[in-house]
Design an enzyme around this catalytic site. Structure first.
Site, mmCIF file in Angstrom:
data_model
loop_
_atom_site.group_PDB
_atom_site.id
_atom_site.type_symbol
_atom_site.label_atom_id
_atom_site.label_comp_id
_atom_site.label_asym_id
_atom_site.label_seq_id
_atom_site.Cartn_x
_atom_site.Cartn_y
_atom_site.Cartn_z
ATOM 1 N N HIS A 174 -97.707 72.642 54.367
ATOM 2 C CA HIS A 174 -98.201 73.865 54.089
ATOM 3 C C HIS A 174 -98.803 74.380 55.196
ATOM 4 O O HIS A 174 -99.491 73.725 56.043
ATOM 5 C CB HIS A 174 -99.044 73.875 52.698
ATOM 6 C CG HIS A 174 -99.341 75.036 52.278
ATOM 7 N ND1 HIS A 174 -100.297 76.001 52.658
ATOM 8 C CD2 HIS A 174 -98.581 75.933 51.229
ATOM 9 C CE1 HIS A 174 -100.304 76.930 51.912
ATOM 10 N NE2 HIS A 174 -99.370 77.033 50.947
ATOM 11 N N GLU A 234 -93.629 74.148 45.895
ATOM 12 C CA GLU A 234 -92.372 74.271 45.508
ATOM 13 C C GLU A 234 -91.639 73.195 44.800
ATOM 14 O O GLU A 234 -90.794 73.387 44.326
ATOM 15 C CB GLU A 234 -91.539 74.955 46.629
ATOM 16 C CG GLU A 234 -92.267 75.663 47.663
ATOM 17 C CD GLU A 234 -92.186 77.333 46.993
ATOM 18 O OE1 GLU A 234 -91.883 77.212 45.770
ATOM 19 O OE2 GLU A 234 -92.276 78.204 47.472
HETATM 20 N N1 COA Z 1 -90.772 68.112 56.547
HETATM 21 C C1 COA Z 1 -90.861 67.516 57.824
HETATM 22 N N2 COA Z 1 -91.741 67.922 58.834
HETATM 23 C C2 COA Z 1 -92.453 68.647 58.592
HETATM 24 C C3 COA Z 1 -92.482 69.643 57.422
HETATM 25 C C4 COA Z 1 -91.488 69.015 56.548
HETATM 26 N N3 COA Z 1 -91.328 69.721 55.213
HETATM 27 N N4 COA Z 1 -93.643 70.565 57.445
HETATM 28 C C5 COA Z 1 -93.953 70.465 58.773
HETATM 29 N N5 COA Z 1 -93.380 69.369 59.467
HETATM 30 C C6 COA Z 1 -93.668 68.824 60.814
HETATM 31 C C7 COA Z 1 -93.182 69.943 61.890
HETATM 32 O O1 COA Z 1 -91.663 69.589 62.234
HETATM 33 C C8 COA Z 1 -93.900 69.612 63.062
HETATM 34 O O2 COA Z 1 -93.793 68.477 63.709
HETATM 35 P P1 COA Z 1 -93.578 68.599 65.258
HETATM 36 O O3 COA Z 1 -95.038 68.697 65.541
HETATM 37 O O4 COA Z 1 -93.304 67.116 65.537
HETATM 38 O O5 COA Z 1 -92.675 69.458 65.674
HETATM 39 C C9 COA Z 1 -95.337 69.514 62.351
HETATM 40 O O6 COA Z 1 -95.187 69.134 61.062
HETATM 41 C C10 COA Z 1 -96.205 70.598 62.212
HETATM 42 O O7 COA Z 1 -95.258 71.678 61.712
HETATM 43 P P2 COA Z 1 -95.973 73.289 61.457
HETATM 44 O O8 COA Z 1 -94.469 74.318 61.896
HETATM 45 O O9 COA Z 1 -97.021 73.843 62.564
HETATM 46 O O10 COA Z 1 -96.277 73.676 60.062
HETATM 47 P P3 COA Z 1 -96.714 74.721 59.399
HETATM 48 O O11 COA Z 1 -97.995 74.557 59.179
HETATM 49 O O12 COA Z 1 -96.404 75.915 60.309
HETATM 50 O O13 COA Z 1 -95.631 74.996 58.374
HETATM 51 C C11 COA Z 1 -94.370 75.072 56.606
HETATM 52 C C12 COA Z 1 -95.686 75.049 56.998
HETATM 53 C C13 COA Z 1 -94.567 75.283 54.772
HETATM 54 C C14 COA Z 1 -93.523 76.266 56.858
HETATM 55 C C15 COA Z 1 -93.679 73.662 56.592
HETATM 56 O O14 COA Z 1 -94.381 72.710 56.224
HETATM 57 C C16 COA Z 1 -92.215 73.652 55.985
HETATM 58 O O15 COA Z 1 -91.491 74.284 56.661
HETATM 59 N N6 COA Z 1 -92.203 73.102 54.896
HETATM 60 C C17 COA Z 1 -90.714 72.962 54.217
HETATM 61 C C18 COA Z 1 -90.500 74.246 53.377
HETATM 62 C C19 COA Z 1 -91.257 74.477 52.075
HETATM 63 O O16 COA Z 1 -91.473 73.604 51.420
HETATM 64 N N7 COA Z 1 -91.716 75.685 52.200
HETATM 65 C C20 COA Z 1 -92.552 76.173 51.106
HETATM 66 C C21 COA Z 1 -94.095 76.522 51.383
HETATM 67 S S1 COA Z 1 -95.145 76.644 49.901
#
Ligand code: COA
Length: 362
Positions: A245, A304
């Site tokens: 998140h 989710e």
């Molecule tokens: N599975 C695997 N790795 C994940 C991940 C996940 N669900 N969420 C984040 N990461 C990893 C990223 O790959 C990144 O790794 P890296 O630094 O080695 O590249 C690191 O964690 C940080 O990711 P970042 O993009 O900065 O996180 P964010 O805070 O911008 O992302 C989300 C938030 C929700 C977009 C992300 O966690 C995600 O894509 N989740 C899956 C989709 C989901 O469930 N969405 C609903 C949200 S309520």
């Protein structure tokens, strides 16, 4: 500048607060835990309080919503073949666009009634079934399920949808809520705010994620395959749906509220115990593997993951999950739109010009 506006404060609100470090969601002074057992009608009253003159009590709100569902059903003839060929969320948005654009309580009820009636009606039409009329004797959530399946739901199913709608009703200044507030600041009506908010919600980075959680569970199929499947997905640099998140650095409190509702459904036989066991196995394996692979980045379950299980067990098709999300979040969008309008201040930020310097016309 941060193009995602991280850390930019763009509104003052009395409505909700998301504490990402403590994993807490506060709605009008109550933690989500304290609200998760309430009916959706009560949360509408909580969010709308102070934003509409002469807001009725919870029974009055229930009656107002029932009347709005009846008015929405009178418009059901507008669901034509073109709309049934669209994704459910797009069809519901097109139907909401037909509502008058005003700022009063009746307009607010009409928006809540519209999302509640049109979502099951479009789902049924897509399946070749006739839409079911609403029933004034049922609560809002129970009526949505009756309109979906054609029969009154069990108390545990109605309570589960109440838990879901309450859990997603408001969540700080997320993308769709910010959209609703920008539109309200121009003094366009509530329908305009909700239409813009639905459009922001439907994107896969916001409200479009729970369907893929089910795709993952289907692909894993049995608990014993969870670990291998997750390791392989992460080796391919894929993200695990339902985990991580932007704001929460600990477990999303909404995940706990929804998991508890799913557990109650399993205990009552309203959800396949094997499906629940598979989800728990995938959750446990994913958390262990993410902790090992990403020790510096706390990644936990988000809203989710158990949303997917809950809405599936209630009978909603996965392509319609975002429309069900909108059903709950409409309450928050309306309250935020009213709060923004009360400031009487147009939202109009600045941009930094990085194009070419002025030049003489050719
Ligand atoms: N599975 C695997 N790795 C994940 C991940 C996940 N669900 N969420 C984040 N990461 C990893 C990223 O790959 C990144 O790794 P890296 O630094 O080695 O590249 C690191 O964690 C940080 O990711 P970042 O993009 O900065 O996180 P964010 O805070 O911008 O992302 C989300 C938030 C929700 C977009 C992300 O966690 C995600 O894509 N989740 C899956 C989709 C989901 O469930 N969405 C609903 C949200 S309520």
């Amino acid at each position: 500048m941060e193009s995602g506006l991280e850390d930019v404060v763009a509104a003052e609100t009395v409505l909700s607060h998301v504490d990402g470090k403590r994993g807490e969601l506060i709605i009008r002074g109550f933690s989500l835990d304290a609200l998760a057992g309430r009916r959706f009608e009560e949360i509408v009253g909580l969010l709308f309080g102070g934003f509409f003159a002469a807001l009725p009590d919870d029974d009055g709100i229930a009656a107002g919503l029932a009347a709005a569902r009846r008015r929405a059903f009178a418009e059901i003839g507008a669901i034509d073949e073109k709309l049934t060929s669209m994704p459910t969320t797009d069809a519901v948005r097109a139907l909401v666009a037909r509502l008058a654009d005003a700022d009063d309580l009746e307009s607010a009820f009409n928006l809540l009634g519209a999302t509640a009636v049109f979502t099951p009606a479009v789902i049924r039409r897509k399946a070749g079934l006739a839409p079911e009329p609403p029933r004034p004797d049922l609560g809002h959530s129970a009526d949505v399920l009756a309109m979906l399946t054609g029969r009154p739901p069990s108390p545990v199913a109605a309570a589960a949808l109440d838990t879901y709608l309450v859990t997603v009703a408001d969540h700080g200044l997320n993308a769709s809520t910010f959209t609703a507030r920008v539109i309200a600041s121009t003094r366009a009506g509530l329908t305009s705010s909700v239409l813009g908010a639905i459009s922001a919600l439907k994107g896969p980075l916001h409200g479009g994620a729970p369907g893929p959680v089910l795709d993952m569970l289907d692909a894993i199929a049995v608990p014993a395959r969870a670990e291998g499947w997750i390791e392989a997905a992460l080796d391919r640099r894929e993200r695990l749906m339902g985990f991580g998140h932007r704001i929460y650095r600990v477990r999303d409190p909404r995940a706990d509220a929804l998991k508890a509702a799913v557990r109650r459904m399993a205990a009552e036989g309203a959800i396949d115990p094997a499906r629940f066991a598979l989800a728990e196995a995938v959750e446990a394996a994913a958390l262990a593997i993410l902790r090992r692979r990403k020790p510096d980045r706390p990644l936990d379950v988000n809203v989710e993951f158990y949303t997917a299980l809950l809405l599936e067990a209630l009978g909603f098709p996965r392509e319609a999950f975002t429309a069900v999300f909108a059903m709950g979040r409409t309450a928050g969008w309306i309250a935020h739109a009213r709060e923004q309008a009360a400031t009487q201040r147009l939202i109009r930020p600045q941009s930094v010009y990085v194009g070419p310097a002025p030049r003489a016309a050719a």
